[in-house]
Design a protein around this motif. Sequence first.
Motif: not given
Length: 146
Positions: A48-49, A93-96, A133-135, A73-74
């Motif tokens: 999935l990730g 949780h997506y981190v870009v 969510d994301f950051e 991060e899953l």
Amino acid sequence: MKARVKWLDGMAFVAEADSGHGIVLDGSPEIGGRNLGARPMEMVLMGLGGCTAIDVMMILGKQRQPVQDCWIELQAERAEVAAPKVFTKIHLHYVVVGEGVEAKQVERAVKLSADKYCSVSAMLKEKVEITYDFEVRSATGSETGA
């Protein structure tokens, strides 16, 4: 698409895909495994990730966003029953990271992946509550997100 999973010994297997790439799968020591590889349910979560990560990076690339790094991060919860211990909830949780990456564009990319493009998500969301969510981080450390 085809794959082959072949027993090695104990609870260890080698899985090979059509592409020729292989991985080792193993069970936990509690069931006779030797911890030689990832568990099958871990592979589902990593699949999935990987699927959504590819989507998001492709979309951000088309938007010409200056991405320097990206990870997801899953975290998954499994059913409390004896068997099958299926996933009941997954949070991504997506981190870009990148100077000048726009949070609005990251939000759009994540939403498009979740709602339209990610095949793994599409299969899982019929039975699993998937949230995200994301950051956005700059290389200097400031953050934005939702």
